[in-house]
Design an enzyme around this catalytic site. Structure first.
Site, PDB file in Angstrom:
ATOM      1  N   HIS A  25      45.441  22.874  50.485  1.00  0.00           N
ATOM      2  CA  HIS A  25      46.864  22.529  50.419  1.00  0.00           C
ATOM      3  C   HIS A  25      47.769  23.592  51.043  1.00  0.00           C
ATOM      4  O   HIS A  25      48.827  23.257  51.574  1.00  0.00           O
ATOM      5  CB  HIS A  25      47.263  22.235  48.972  1.00  0.00           C
ATOM      6  CG  HIS A  25      46.542  21.041  48.451  1.00  0.00           C
ATOM      7  ND1 HIS A  25      45.368  21.130  47.750  1.00  0.00           N
ATOM      8  CD2 HIS A  25      46.789  19.715  48.591  1.00  0.00           C
ATOM      9  CE1 HIS A  25      44.931  19.910  47.461  1.00  0.00           C
ATOM     10  NE2 HIS A  25      45.777  19.038  47.960  1.00  0.00           N
TER      11      HIS A  25
ATOM     12  N   ASP B 274      47.843  13.806  43.668  1.00  0.00           N
ATOM     13  CA  ASP B 274      47.403  14.824  42.713  1.00  0.00           C
ATOM     14  C   ASP B 274      48.458  15.894  42.465  1.00  0.00           C
ATOM     15  O   ASP B 274      48.335  16.701  41.549  1.00  0.00           O
ATOM     16  CB  ASP B 274      46.091  15.469  43.163  1.00  0.00           C
ATOM     17  CG  ASP B 274      46.163  16.098  44.551  1.00  0.00           C
ATOM     18  OD1 ASP B 274      47.275  16.290  45.105  1.00  0.00           O
ATOM     19  OD2 ASP B 274      45.077  16.382  45.107  1.00  0.00           O
TER      20      ASP B 274
ATOM     21  N   ASP C 213      52.550   7.401  47.120  1.00  0.00           N
ATOM     22  CA  ASP C 213      51.122   7.259  46.854  1.00  0.00           C
ATOM     23  C   ASP C 213      50.866   5.850  46.343  1.00  0.00           C
ATOM     24  O   ASP C 213      51.610   5.355  45.496  1.00  0.00           O
ATOM     25  CB  ASP C 213      50.652   8.292  45.831  1.00  0.00           C
ATOM     26  CG  ASP C 213      49.143   8.421  45.801  1.00  0.00           C
ATOM     27  OD1 ASP C 213      48.635   9.413  46.346  1.00  0.00           O
ATOM     28  OD2 ASP C 213      48.479   7.526  45.246  1.00  0.00           O
TER      29      ASP C 213
ATOM     30  N   ASP D  53      52.063   1.406  49.875  1.00  0.00           N
ATOM     31  CA  ASP D  53      51.312   1.815  51.054  1.00  0.00           C
ATOM     32  C   ASP D  53      52.180   2.709  51.932  1.00  0.00           C
ATOM     33  O   ASP D  53      53.369   2.418  52.156  1.00  0.00           O
ATOM     34  CB  ASP D  53      50.887   0.560  51.827  1.00  0.00           C
ATOM     35  CG  ASP D  53      50.181   0.889  53.112  1.00  0.00           C
ATOM     36  OD1 ASP D  53      49.000   1.285  53.052  1.00  0.00           O
ATOM     37  OD2 ASP D  53      50.820   0.768  54.178  1.00  0.00           O
ATOM     38  N   ALA D  54      51.623   3.792  52.436  1.00  0.00           N
ATOM     39  CA  ALA D  54      52.373   4.751  53.250  1.00  0.00           C
ATOM     40  C   ALA D  54      52.990   4.104  54.483  1.00  0.00           C
ATOM     41  O   ALA D  54      54.154   4.353  54.815  1.00  0.00           O
ATOM     42  CB  ALA D  54      51.474   5.912  53.658  1.00  0.00           C
TER      43      ALA D  54
ATOM     44  N   ASP E 297      48.903  13.476  53.604  1.00  0.00           N
ATOM     45  CA  ASP E 297      47.752  13.926  52.826  1.00  0.00           C
ATOM     46  C   ASP E 297      46.981  12.702  52.347  1.00  0.00           C
ATOM     47  O   ASP E 297      46.840  12.458  51.156  1.00  0.00           O
ATOM     48  CB  ASP E 297      48.237  14.784  51.652  1.00  0.00           C
ATOM     49  CG  ASP E 297      47.115  15.444  50.886  1.00  0.00           C
ATOM     50  OD1 ASP E 297      45.983  15.489  51.408  1.00  0.00           O
ATOM     51  OD2 ASP E 297      47.358  15.913  49.763  1.00  0.00           O
TER      52      ASP E 297
END
Length: 174
Positions: free
Chosen positions: A2, A26, A46, A80-81, A98
């Site tokens: 990260h 996360d 996300d 959805d991105a 990410d």
């Protein structure tokens, strides 16, 4: 993983006031973004509400992500991105991608030319996009394909890699 994903982009961007994170449920990329006092707004997109819920409420993940999902500057959106980027009208100084590796048909659309072209339109002048780009050692063809696709979308690209103890040699494209 990260630190090299986040810090180069936030360091060189002309503006890091508004940050968009695609994936990263996360909260670990978010944890790194929150280290920058100039950051005013972060949108984390996300698909999986179970992941962000776990990252926000499970004591081990909350400790690891340093309570990142509880920060008042963070807005979490579950979609959805690609769909989010297609419908969003805001500009961002930094866009961090990410998402999982492009190793299934379901994920190919977030590594496509049209996706990166949409990303390009959402950056402020001097803004920076960064994406994880799989392993340049174990998945060399995929790594090079991501670089070529991002370049074809109109970006100046800089690929880089780092040794990650749990993952091996890993790559990103800024």
């Amino acid at each position: 993983y990260h630190e090299p994903l986040v810090h180069p982009a936030l360091t060189i961007s002309a503006s890091n006031r508004n940050v968009l994170i695609l994936g990263g449920g996360d909260g670990l990329a978010l944890r790194e973004v929150l280290k920058y006092p100039a950051v005013e707004n972060i949108t984390l997109v996300d698909m999986d509400p179970a992941m962000t819920n776990l990252a926000k409420n499970h004591s081990i993940l909350v400790d690891v992500n340093d309570h990142a999902l509880h920060d008042t500057r963070v807005a979490v959106i579950h979609t959805d991105a690609s769909r989010f980027v297609e419908n969003d009208r805001r500009l961002h100084g930094v866009i961090i991608i990410d998402l999982p590796d492009p190793d299934t048909v379901d994920l190919m659309h977030v590594y496509s030319l049209s996706f990166y072209q949409m990303i390009h339109r959402h950056l402020v002048k001097g803004g920076v996009m960064v994406t994880q780009a799989t392993s340049p050692y174990f998945s060399r063809k995929a790594f090079l394909c991501i670089i070529k696709t991002i370049r074809a979308a109109g970006f100046s690209v800089l690929p880089y890699h780092n040794q990650i103890p749990t993952m091996g040699e890993w790559g990103w494209v800024i």
